[in-house]
Design a protein around this motif. Structure first.
Motif, PDB file in Angstrom:
ATOM      1  N   VAL A  76       3.094  29.607  -7.820  1.00  0.00           N
ATOM      2  CA  VAL A  76       2.027  30.021  -6.897  1.00  0.00           C
ATOM      3  C   VAL A  76       1.505  28.798  -6.150  1.00  0.00           C
ATOM      4  CG1 VAL A  76      -0.304  30.977  -6.726  1.00  0.00           C
ATOM      5  CG2 VAL A  76       1.367  32.043  -8.266  1.00  0.00           C
ATOM      6  N   ALA A  77       1.227  27.723  -6.864  1.00  0.00           N
ATOM      7  CA  ALA A  77       0.725  26.508  -6.222  1.00  0.00           C
ATOM      8  C   ALA A  77       1.716  25.997  -5.183  1.00  0.00           C
ATOM      9  CB  ALA A  77       0.449  25.434  -7.272  1.00  0.00           C
ATOM     10  N   ALA A  78       2.987  25.990  -5.536  1.00  0.00           N
ATOM     11  CA  ALA A  78       4.017  25.491  -4.621  1.00  0.00           C
ATOM     12  C   ALA A  78       4.075  26.309  -3.332  1.00  0.00           C
ATOM     13  CB  ALA A  78       5.381  25.484  -5.315  1.00  0.00           C
ATOM     14  N   LEU A  79       3.836  27.624  -3.421  1.00  0.00           N
ATOM     15  CA  LEU A  79       3.846  28.473  -2.223  1.00  0.00           C
ATOM     16  C   LEU A  79       2.803  28.035  -1.197  1.00  0.00           C
ATOM     17  CD1 LEU A  79       4.147  32.123  -3.581  1.00  0.00           C
ATOM     18  CD2 LEU A  79       5.797  30.926  -2.156  1.00  0.00           C
ATOM     19  N   PHE A  80       1.732  27.432  -1.688  1.00  0.00           N
ATOM     20  CA  PHE A  80       0.640  27.020  -0.814  1.00  0.00           C
ATOM     21  C   PHE A  80       0.556  25.502  -0.668  1.00  0.00           C
ATOM     22  CE2 PHE A  80      -0.220  31.319  -1.998  1.00  0.00           C
ATOM     23  CZ  PHE A  80      -0.686  31.877  -0.822  1.00  0.00           C
ATOM     24  N   GLY A  81       1.647  24.819  -1.016  1.00  0.00           N
ATOM     25  CA  GLY A  81       1.693  23.367  -0.870  1.00  0.00           C
ATOM     26  C   GLY A  81       0.777  22.629  -1.826  1.00  0.00           C
ATOM     27  N   GLY A  82       0.433  23.277  -2.926  1.00  0.00           N
ATOM     28  CA  GLY A  82      -0.473  22.671  -3.898  1.00  0.00           C
ATOM     29  C   GLY A  82       0.238  22.166  -5.133  1.00  0.00           C
ATOM     30  N   ARG A  83      -0.549  21.541  -5.982  1.00  0.00           N
ATOM     31  CA  ARG A  83      -0.001  21.000  -7.227  1.00  0.00           C
ATOM     32  C   ARG A  83      -0.237  21.924  -8.416  1.00  0.00           C
ATOM     33  NH1 ARG A  83      -0.710  14.779  -7.952  1.00  0.00           N
ATOM     34  NH2 ARG A  83      -0.152  15.625  -9.957  1.00  0.00           N
ATOM     35  N   ASN A  84      -1.370  22.644  -8.391  1.00  0.00           N
ATOM     36  CA  ASN A  84      -1.633  23.555  -9.509  1.00  0.00           C
ATOM     37  C   ASN A  84      -2.471  24.741  -9.052  1.00  0.00           C
ATOM     38  OD1 ASN A  84      -4.538  22.928  -9.862  1.00  0.00           O
ATOM     39  ND2 ASN A  84      -3.777  20.913 -10.439  1.00  0.00           N
ATOM     40  N   ALA A  85      -2.444  25.771  -9.855  1.00  0.00           N
ATOM     41  CA  ALA A  85      -3.233  26.975  -9.602  1.00  0.00           C
ATOM     42  C   ALA A  85      -3.836  27.402 -10.930  1.00  0.00           C
ATOM     43  CB  ALA A  85      -2.361  28.082  -9.026  1.00  0.00           C
ATOM     44  N   ARG A  86      -4.994  28.017 -10.852  1.00  0.00           N
ATOM     45  CA  ARG A  86      -5.649  28.511 -12.065  1.00  0.00           C
ATOM     46  C   ARG A  86      -6.471  29.737 -11.710  1.00  0.00           C
ATOM     47  NH1 ARG A  86     -11.222  26.257 -12.914  1.00  0.00           N
ATOM     48  NH2 ARG A  86     -11.784  25.417 -10.902  1.00  0.00           N
ATOM     49  N   MET A  87      -6.785  30.508 -12.725  1.00  0.00           N
ATOM     50  CA  MET A  87      -7.598  31.704 -12.518  1.00  0.00           C
ATOM     51  C   MET A  87      -8.969  31.304 -11.981  1.00  0.00           C
ATOM     52  SD  MET A  87      -5.849  34.384 -13.259  1.00  0.00           S
ATOM     53  CE  MET A  87      -7.179  35.573 -13.267  1.00  0.00           C
ATOM     54  N   MET A  88      -9.484  32.099 -11.069  1.00  0.00           N
ATOM     55  CA  MET A  88     -10.822  31.888 -10.537  1.00  0.00           C
ATOM     56  C   MET A  88     -11.811  32.572 -11.475  1.00  0.00           C
ATOM     57  SD  MET A  88     -12.275  32.999  -6.781  1.00  0.00           S
ATOM     58  CE  MET A  88     -11.262  31.820  -5.885  1.00  0.00           C
ATOM     59  N   SER A  89     -13.018  32.057 -11.562  1.00  0.00           N
ATOM     60  CA  SER A  89     -14.027  32.687 -12.419  1.00  0.00           C
ATOM     61  C   SER A  89     -14.333  34.092 -11.887  1.00  0.00           C
ATOM     62  CB  SER A  89     -15.308  31.860 -12.457  1.00  0.00           C
ATOM     63  OG  SER A  89     -16.029  32.006 -11.241  1.00  0.00           O
ATOM     64  N   PRO A  90     -14.646  35.034 -12.772  1.00  0.00           N
ATOM     65  CA  PRO A  90     -14.957  36.400 -12.335  1.00  0.00           C
ATOM     66  C   PRO A  90     -16.125  36.440 -11.334  1.00  0.00           C
ATOM     67  CG  PRO A  90     -14.619  36.366 -14.703  1.00  0.00           C
ATOM     68  CD  PRO A  90     -14.625  34.933 -14.241  1.00  0.00           C
ATOM     69  N   GLU A  91     -17.107  35.583 -11.521  1.00  0.00           N
ATOM     70  CA  GLU A  91     -18.266  35.564 -10.630  1.00  0.00           C
ATOM     71  C   GLU A  91     -17.876  35.109  -9.225  1.00  0.00           C
ATOM     72  OE1 GLU A  91     -19.185  35.295 -14.783  1.00  0.00           O
ATOM     73  OE2 GLU A  91     -18.160  33.781 -13.592  1.00  0.00           O
ATOM     74  N   LYS A  92     -17.099  34.056  -9.141  1.00  0.00           N
ATOM     75  CA  LYS A  92     -16.673  33.544  -7.842  1.00  0.00           C
ATOM     76  C   LYS A  92     -15.743  34.542  -7.154  1.00  0.00           C
ATOM     77  CE  LYS A  92     -14.892  29.365  -5.647  1.00  0.00           C
ATOM     78  NZ  LYS A  92     -14.393  28.000  -5.870  1.00  0.00           N
ATOM     79  N   SER A  93     -14.834  35.152  -7.925  1.00  0.00           N
ATOM     80  CA  SER A  93     -13.927  36.161  -7.385  1.00  0.00           C
ATOM     81  C   SER A  93     -14.713  37.344  -6.821  1.00  0.00           C
ATOM     82  CB  SER A  93     -12.960  36.634  -8.471  1.00  0.00           C
ATOM     83  OG  SER A  93     -12.193  37.716  -8.014  1.00  0.00           O
ATOM     84  N   ALA A  94     -15.707  37.817  -7.558  1.00  0.00           N
ATOM     85  CA  ALA A  94     -16.521  38.945  -7.106  1.00  0.00           C
ATOM     86  C   ALA A  94     -17.264  38.594  -5.825  1.00  0.00           C
ATOM     87  CB  ALA A  94     -17.506  39.368  -8.191  1.00  0.00           C
ATOM     88  N   GLY A  95     -17.754  37.354  -5.728  1.00  0.00           N
ATOM     89  CA  GLY A  95     -18.455  36.915  -4.530  1.00  0.00           C
ATOM     90  C   GLY A  95     -17.561  36.910  -3.301  1.00  0.00           C
ATOM     91  N   LEU A  96     -16.298  36.543  -3.484  1.00  0.00           N
ATOM     92  CA  LEU A  96     -15.361  36.509  -2.358  1.00  0.00           C
ATOM     93  C   LEU A  96     -14.812  37.887  -2.000  1.00  0.00           C
ATOM     94  CD1 LEU A  96     -13.190  33.341  -3.084  1.00  0.00           C
ATOM     95  CD2 LEU A  96     -14.670  33.718  -1.114  1.00  0.00           C
ATOM     96  N   THR A  97     -14.390  38.630  -3.009  1.00  0.00           N
ATOM     97  CA  THR A  97     -13.689  39.893  -2.752  1.00  0.00           C
ATOM     98  C   THR A  97     -14.617  41.092  -2.606  1.00  0.00           C
ATOM     99  OG1 THR A  97     -13.411  40.444  -5.099  1.00  0.00           O
ATOM    100  CG2 THR A  97     -11.668  39.095  -4.054  1.00  0.00           C
ATOM    101  N   GLY A  98     -15.795  41.015  -3.240  1.00  0.00           N
ATOM    102  CA  GLY A  98     -16.688  42.165  -3.255  1.00  0.00           C
ATOM    103  C   GLY A  98     -16.377  43.139  -4.376  1.00  0.00           C
ATOM    104  N   PHE A  99     -15.417  42.789  -5.235  1.00  0.00           N
ATOM    105  CA  PHE A  99     -15.037  43.640  -6.358  1.00  0.00           C
ATOM    106  C   PHE A  99     -15.382  42.956  -7.668  1.00  0.00           C
ATOM    107  CE2 PHE A  99     -11.703  44.743  -3.134  1.00  0.00           C
ATOM    108  CZ  PHE A  99     -12.114  46.038  -2.882  1.00  0.00           C
ATOM    109  N   ARG A 100     -15.889  43.732  -8.631  1.00  0.00           N
ATOM    110  CA  ARG A 100     -16.184  43.167  -9.946  1.00  0.00           C
ATOM    111  C   ARG A 100     -14.906  43.084 -10.779  1.00  0.00           C
ATOM    112  NH1 ARG A 100     -19.232  48.041 -13.173  1.00  0.00           N
ATOM    113  NH2 ARG A 100     -17.870  49.683 -12.396  1.00  0.00           N
TER     114      ARG A 100
END
Length: 166
Positions: A76-100
């Motif tokens: 996943v990280a490589a697809l976006f030119g990054g070095r690593n990827a990790r799960m986002m916190s549920p609170e931050k995800s909810a703030g961005l997506t609008g879904f709990r």
């Protein structure tokens, strides 16, 4: 449940054919995608879980992968030119997506995130993806799911090791 969510409204507005299915949501019961597959009586390879990750702690990405698969975060990280990827916190995800948590959908997000759809899912005739609420999924053709969110299709997951009974 009414089946009317931001995700189903988005799909309706997009003009794709889909059906809505509910299942018994058990938050403490473990793997939600596997619960959904069991409840609606379909192969777990057809039920896709929606995860929100961060690439290099700066780029949010929505992943849609089979419930019985494990994400390869390096890919996943490589697809976006990054070095690593990790799960986002549920609170931050909810703030961005609008879904709990437990109700995250790639459809109808408050802030549309880049979506990566597991290439494995594209082999299925129909897939079940969260409909924007806990205990609710939509069934649609994977090509339609990919099209409406302009998802990138990539090999980002592999079957998870079977869980042995304790």
């Amino acid at each position: 449940m009414t089946g009317r969510t931001k995700a189903t409204e988005f799909l309706s507005a997009s003009g794709v054919a889909f059906s809505v299915h509910d299942y018994e949501y058990a938050p403490g019961g473990g793997l939600i995608g596997m619960q959904a597959a069991s409840s609606i009586g379909v192969d777990p390879a057809c039920v896709l879980k929606t995860l929100v990750v961060e690439v290099d702690r700066t780029t949010p990405v929505c992943l849609v992968v089979p419930a019985d698969h494990k994400v390869n975060f390096k890919k996943v990280a490589a697809l976006f030119g990054g070095r690593n990827a990790r799960m986002m916190s549920p609170e931050k995800s909810a703030g961005l997506t609008g879904f709990r948590s437990g109700g995250t959908s790639p459809f109808g997000q408050a802030t549309p995130l880049p979506v990566v759809l597991s290439s494995t899912a594209m082999a299925q005739p129909r897939v079940y993806i969260n409909a924007g609420d806990r205990g609710l999924v939509v069934c649609l053709a994977p090509a339609d799911a990919q099209k409406v969110v302009d998802a990138r299709v990539a090999e980002i997951s592999a079957p998870a090791a079977p869980v042995s009974p304790a």
